[in-house]
Design a protein around this motif. Structure first.
Motif, mmCIF file in Angstrom:
data_model
loop_
_atom_site.group_PDB
_atom_site.id
_atom_site.type_symbol
_atom_site.label_atom_id
_atom_site.label_comp_id
_atom_site.label_asym_id
_atom_site.label_seq_id
_atom_site.Cartn_x
_atom_site.Cartn_y
_atom_site.Cartn_z
ATOM 1 N N ALA B 8 2.028 -2.404 -1.523
ATOM 2 C CA ALA B 8 1.077 -2.011 -0.486
ATOM 3 C C ALA B 8 0.028 -1.074 -1.056
ATOM 4 C CB ALA B 8 1.825 -1.354 0.670
ATOM 5 N N VAL B 9 0.502 -0.107 -1.869
ATOM 6 C CA VAL B 9 -0.456 0.822 -2.492
ATOM 7 C C VAL B 9 -1.442 0.046 -3.358
ATOM 8 C CG1 VAL B 9 -0.670 2.665 -4.164
ATOM 9 C CG2 VAL B 9 1.079 2.795 -2.412
ATOM 10 N N ALA B 11 -2.391 -3.052 -3.068
ATOM 11 C CA ALA B 11 -3.345 -3.794 -2.238
ATOM 12 C C ALA B 11 -4.412 -2.866 -1.699
ATOM 13 C CB ALA B 11 -2.601 -4.481 -1.097
ATOM 14 N N ILE B 12 -4.014 -1.683 -1.274
ATOM 15 C CA ILE B 12 -5.007 -0.771 -0.686
ATOM 16 C C ILE B 12 -5.998 -0.305 -1.739
ATOM 17 C CG2 ILE B 12 -5.327 1.435 0.433
ATOM 18 C CD1 ILE B 12 -2.629 0.940 1.820
ATOM 19 N N ILE B 13 -5.495 -0.017 -2.922
ATOM 20 C CA ILE B 13 -6.424 0.396 -3.985
ATOM 21 C C ILE B 13 -7.415 -0.732 -4.269
ATOM 22 C CG2 ILE B 13 -6.623 1.001 -6.412
ATOM 23 C CD1 ILE B 13 -3.981 2.400 -6.229
ATOM 24 N N PHE B 14 -6.895 -1.940 -4.356
ATOM 25 C CA PHE B 14 -7.763 -3.091 -4.634
ATOM 26 C C PHE B 14 -8.857 -3.219 -3.570
ATOM 27 C CE2 PHE B 14 -8.760 -7.094 -6.504
ATOM 28 C CZ PHE B 14 -9.190 -7.892 -5.458
#
Lengths: 670, 99, 222
Positions: B8-9, B11-14
């Motif tokens: 999840a982290v 994906a959020i950074i991306f």
């Protein structure tokens, strides 16, 4: 060497001549192109002689030999080969063609000198001779059609030889279009025959024609009529004759060769070759004879009022070919071909002599401007007289024997042909009249300026070169005639050629004197052995009666011509005024040109313009190409808007599409 | 931690990186956001490497780092060249490659 | 304990990321990214990848970011550019949408296939020895290809960013002056005070003219 090898070599040399001159023309200085071309045709003539000797050494019943180099096609029952037929008829024709062509090439070596298109001319002329030889040597319909088309092309190339002259190019186009009409007739006729006989070879067709057709069957008559269309287009008979007078726009030797001695006789050759077909379809043969007779009279009357010297001789050719067509349609094959030979001699001689006097006149061709050249051009005058006497049919010249041979046969056949025979004598009278009108007007009477200058040894030169027909100004560069003007008295090659022809025109008739010898007929016998008229013999007495009538008619014609044009020149003017309507009719060539223009040419042009505006621009341009074009253009405009050039929009597009794909897989996996 | 957290982290950074690429105009900043995206991917790779127990993911991540470095080098070279030629250093101005 | 560390480093990484995107000055953005990279290295350590974490800090945060700093210093922050109208709002929206999708994909449906426990820990997992062995055996080709890529990129960057001759007129041909000097000046002989006997005629000038147009020398003047 074998007989057929000689025949193939006869074909080879003119072809080599054409190709060599065409490809090597930058390296042919001076007159070498002319001598090379003449040598090629002379070799061809020698091999024709060899063919003749070889043929005569064979048994008379084995004198029809075919030889094929390769075959084109064996599908669908069509046996098309590269095949020649060597028999007395074709050997006769190749002798005449190559012999007269050699002399005309010799004449042209001097006559066409200083023309910028000298080498192109000889290449074309050799090509023509090759095509004509191919035509007469062809052993099947395919090669005949090929030769026919080549000859038409060569005629077009040579008529519009001086291509910057509008009159010449128009005349070339006219000749070619009418030739194409004839080609269509020929091809369709061939097809009609092939449909029933299943073969295109000549000998096979002739052998099977009796089994396949009965007398006067519709298909056969139709085929023969179509073949006649081809013959009439090539031989300038009514109603496809209008191209021949215009074809005089070409150089004079071209007129001599193509439009007097060889190409226009192709129709006569065709009918003679196809005689088994015509004899089985007498209707078509009768049509041929009738049209031949009609053209003879038509041309003779028009020649009476023409003022251009070359056109007088052109109409005379048309008239004489009418005689020949009458002859071969009626069954007088040997007589018709005999007249073909003698006509080649004296007509080529007349054209050559006309070229000489045109040279003396610095390019002018109108009889109105000529007069009194007798002292200035003695040799030319002699040639003209010999040719004229032969043409009119006076003893002992060649034309007398040959023309009256035909007329005697026609009288012998009786019925409608007798009527044609009598018309033939009337035509002979007119022939003598217009021929000597031409001679008396050009050589007698008050000597014009050019003649008096020439008597003192100065050959006239035109200050400004002009078109002889319309008078518009020209120059001497390529595409127009060269600056040189040549007369026979000063040029030895011209003199040699004309002299040879004069001798032949004088003594050429002695090979077929009724009751004494019949060399031509006996030679041609194997070719026409299967003819119905093979054993029709005109009695010697009837033949001599015919000869005497012919001579009488000719003498009367010459005498009347002398009275009108030399004795008291006022008669001509007064007659013209009194018979103004007749004169008008004749000088407009019986209005045939105008009728054809109205009925055929104008509707064709109108139709072409209609197709251009409606079909071409609206339908094809607008709908067929315009429609899809517009759609593609609009589509590409729409697609182009996506490429904005902004990096961030591209990135956004990528992200959105990536989300879309992810969403798809997300949904699909549930 | 369960592996889902790391993913999840990542994906959020991306996505933060993607948003940055779309929203900023300075090419330097865009390159920085591009680095963010690459790092997000790297984190995911490492997480899966730990999950499966082999170091293949880590090697993959190393190579990704190499690629990122080369890309940064070239991109910065481009920006320097832009600046040298006194062109506007702004991606909205540099839009001549259009249809 | 590891959970606490996880949350700390994760929040640090996210803060750094947001900082990169939001900060106006690219210099501050570079610094923010450096902070983010260090936090990411921390996350790597939590995943037992020692070597990669080390490389991340040294190479990525160390070399690449320094390069960035150099370029930012050269180019300058520039004036703060306002973002383009439409995408300023829509951009983050699209990104948020993508994030939502990815999270749904992972946490919703795809999580069934993920072992939350992970593989058992092998001693030496993530050490340079293991990575090195992999690089030189299984992944030799990608390793070599990556080195070539680096080479190409280096050459490309040099080509892209170098000065072009003649384009900006930076270099002009040097101006040469061939000033004739008296004989023996500047030589040891002069220093030694020696003079050649009776040699008053002029000698060839030894002027150093680099690339300038040749000047015609006048007689005498030596």
């Amino acid at each position: 060497m074998a007989l057929t090898t000689f025949a193939w070599l006869v074909l080879l040399f003119p072809l080599l001549g054409t190709v060599t001159i065409a490809l090597g023309h930058p390296r042919l200085p001076g007159r070498s192109a002319g001598w090379l071309a003449t040598a090629a045709i002379f070799l061809s003539f020698l091999f024709s002689l060899a063919t003749l000797i070889s043929l005569l050494s064979r048994d008379p019943t084995h004198r029809q030999v075919t030889s094929s180099l390769w075959s084109y096609d064996f599908t669908a029952g069509l046996d098309a080969r590269m095949q020649i037929l060597v028999d007395p008829l074709s050997v006769f024709m190749i002798l005449v063609v190559s012999g007269v062509s050699t002399l005309i090439h010799l004449y042209s070596v001097s006559y066409m000198w200083q023309d910028q298109g000298y080498r192109r001319y000889f290449s074309y002329l050799n090509y023509f001779v090759f095509s004509m030889l191919l035509l007469v040597l062809a052993g099947n319909f395919i090669l005949l059609i090929v030769g026919w088309a080549f000859v038409g092309a060569a005629s077009y190339l040579l008529i519009s030889f001086w291509y910057r002259r509008t009159t010449a190019t128009r005349a070339g186009l006219k000749a070619f279009v009418i030739n194409v009409v004839g080609d269509v007739g020929l091809v369709l006729g061939t097809f009609f025959l092939f449909r029933h006989t299943g073969t295109v070879g000549f000998l096979k067709t002739f052998h099977s024609v009796h089994h396949v057709f009965h007398t006067n069957s519709t298909d056969l008559v139709a085929a023969c009529l179509l073949l006649l269309v081809g013959a009439f287009a090539k031989s300038a008979q009514f109603p496809l004759h209008t191209w021949l007078p215009d074809a005089m726009e070409g150089p004079t030797p071209v007129s001599a060769l193509i439009h007097a001695a060889t190409m226009v006789t192709a129709g006569v050759y065709l009918i003679a070759r196809m005689h088994p077909l015509f004899e089985l379809a007498p209707t078509a043969a009768d049509v041929g004879a009738a049209i031949g007779g009609f053209t003879m009279v038509l041309a003779a009357t028009i020649a009476l009022v023409m003022t251009d010297i070359k056109r007088v001789i052109a109409y005379s050719t048309m008239s004489q070919i009418g005689y020949m067509i009458m002859g071969v349609s009626a069954g007088a094959y040997a007589a018709g071909l005999f007249h073909l030979m003698t006509h080649a001699f004296f007509k080529a001689l007349l054209f050559m002599a006309a070229g000489s006097i045109i040279g003396a006149m610095a390019g002018a061709q109108s009889l109105d401007r000529m007069g009194g050249f007798r002292k200035a051009l003695p040799f030319t005058f002699a040639c003209f007289v010999i040719g004229g006497l032969a043409l009119s049919g006076l003893p002992p010249f060649s034309g007398w024997f040959s023309k009256d041979d035909i007329l005697a046969f026609l009288d012998h056949r009786g019925g409608g042909f007798l009527a044609l025979g009598i018309i033939g004598y009337a035509g002979a009278f007119l022939t003598a009249l217009y021929t000597f009108r031409m001679i008396f007007r050009a050589f007698f009477g008050h000597a014009v300026y050019e003649a008096t200058e020439l008597e003192q040894g100065h050959l006239a030169h035109a200050d400004v070169p002009r078109n002889p027909l319309t008078g518009e100004e020209e120059d001497n560069d390529v595409g127009f005639p060269g600056p040189g003007h040549f007369i026979a008295e000063r040029e030895f090659p011209m003199k040699l050629a004309m002299g040879t022809l004069a001798v032949l025109a004088t003594v050429g008739g002695l090979v077929q004197i009724p009751g004494v010898d019949s060399a031509v007929e006996r030679f041609l016998e194997p070719a026409f052995a299967d003819s119905r008229f093979a054993h029709t013999q005109v009695s010697t007495g009837a033949a001599w009666v015919g000869l005497l009538i012919g001579a009488l008619v000719a003498v009367v014609g010459i005498a009347i011509a002398y009275r009108i044009w030399v004795g008291s020149p006022g008669i001509a003017v007064r007659a013209r005024e009194r018979l103004a309507a007749v004169y008008q009719f004749l000088s407009h060539r019986w209005y045939v040109d105008d009728v054809i223009d109205l009925l055929i040419v104008r509707p064709a042009l109108w139709f072409g313009r209609l197709v251009d505006f409606v079909l071409e621009r609206v339908v094809i341009g607008g709908v067929v190409t315009g429609g899809p074009l517009g759609v593609v253009r609009a589509g590409s405009v729409a697609v182009r808007r996506v490429q904005t050039g902004y990096l961030r929009y591209y990135a956004a597009a990528m992200v959105i599409c990536m989300s879309g794909i992810a969403a798809y897989f997300l949904v699909a996996s549930t | 931690m369960a592996i889902g957290w790391y993913l999840a982290v990542s994906a959020i950074i991306f996505c933060i990186g993607a948003g940055g690429v779309m929203a900023r105009r300075n090419p330097l900043t865009i390159l920085l956001c591009l680095e963010l995206m690459l790092n997000g991917a790297n984190l995911a790779l490492m997480a899966f490497a730990r999950m499966w127990g082999g170091e293949d993911g880590q090697v993959f991540a190393l190579i990704v780092m190499v690629v990122a470095a080369s890309e940064v080098v070239v991109g910065l070279g481009l920006i320097v060249a832009l600046y040298r030629r006194r062109l506007p250093v702004d991606v909205d101005e540099l839009s001549e490659l259009h249809g | 304990m590891s959970q606490v560390l996880f949350f700390l480093t994760a929040i640090g990484a996210l803060t750094g990321a947001v900082g990169v995107v939001m900060l106006r000055n690219p210099f501050y953005g570079v610094l923010s990214l450096a902070f983010h990279l260090v936090c990411l290295a921390g996350l790597f350590l939590l995943l037992r990848a020692e070597f990669v974490a080390f490389v991340q800090v040294v190479v990525y945060a160390g070399a690449v970011m320094v390069l960035y700093v150099f370029v930012v210093a050269y180019v300058g922050g520039g004036q703060s550019l306002p973002s383009g109208a439409v995408l300023r709002v829509l951009g983050p929206l699209f990104a948020a949408g993508l994030a939502a999708e990815l999270c749904i994909a992972m946490l919703g449906s795809a999580l069934q296939g993920i072992h939350s426990r992970g593989a058992p820990f092998i001693q030496g997992f993530g050490t340079p020895a293991h990575i090195g062995k992999l690089l030189l055996t299984t992944y030799l080709f990608p390793f070599e290809a990556a080195s070539i890529l680096l080479l190409v990129a280096a050459v490309g960057a040099v080509v892209l960013a170098r000065r072009r001759r003649g384009l900006e007129g930076d270099e002009s041909p040097p101006i040469t002056v061939s000033a004739p000097r008296p004989a023996y000046t500047g030589t040891m002989a002069e220093a030694a005070g020696v003079r050649p006997a009776g040699h008053e005629e002029p000698m060839e000038p030894e002027g150093e003219s680099v690339g300038g147009p040749p000047r015609t020398t006048t007689q005498g003047g030596w």
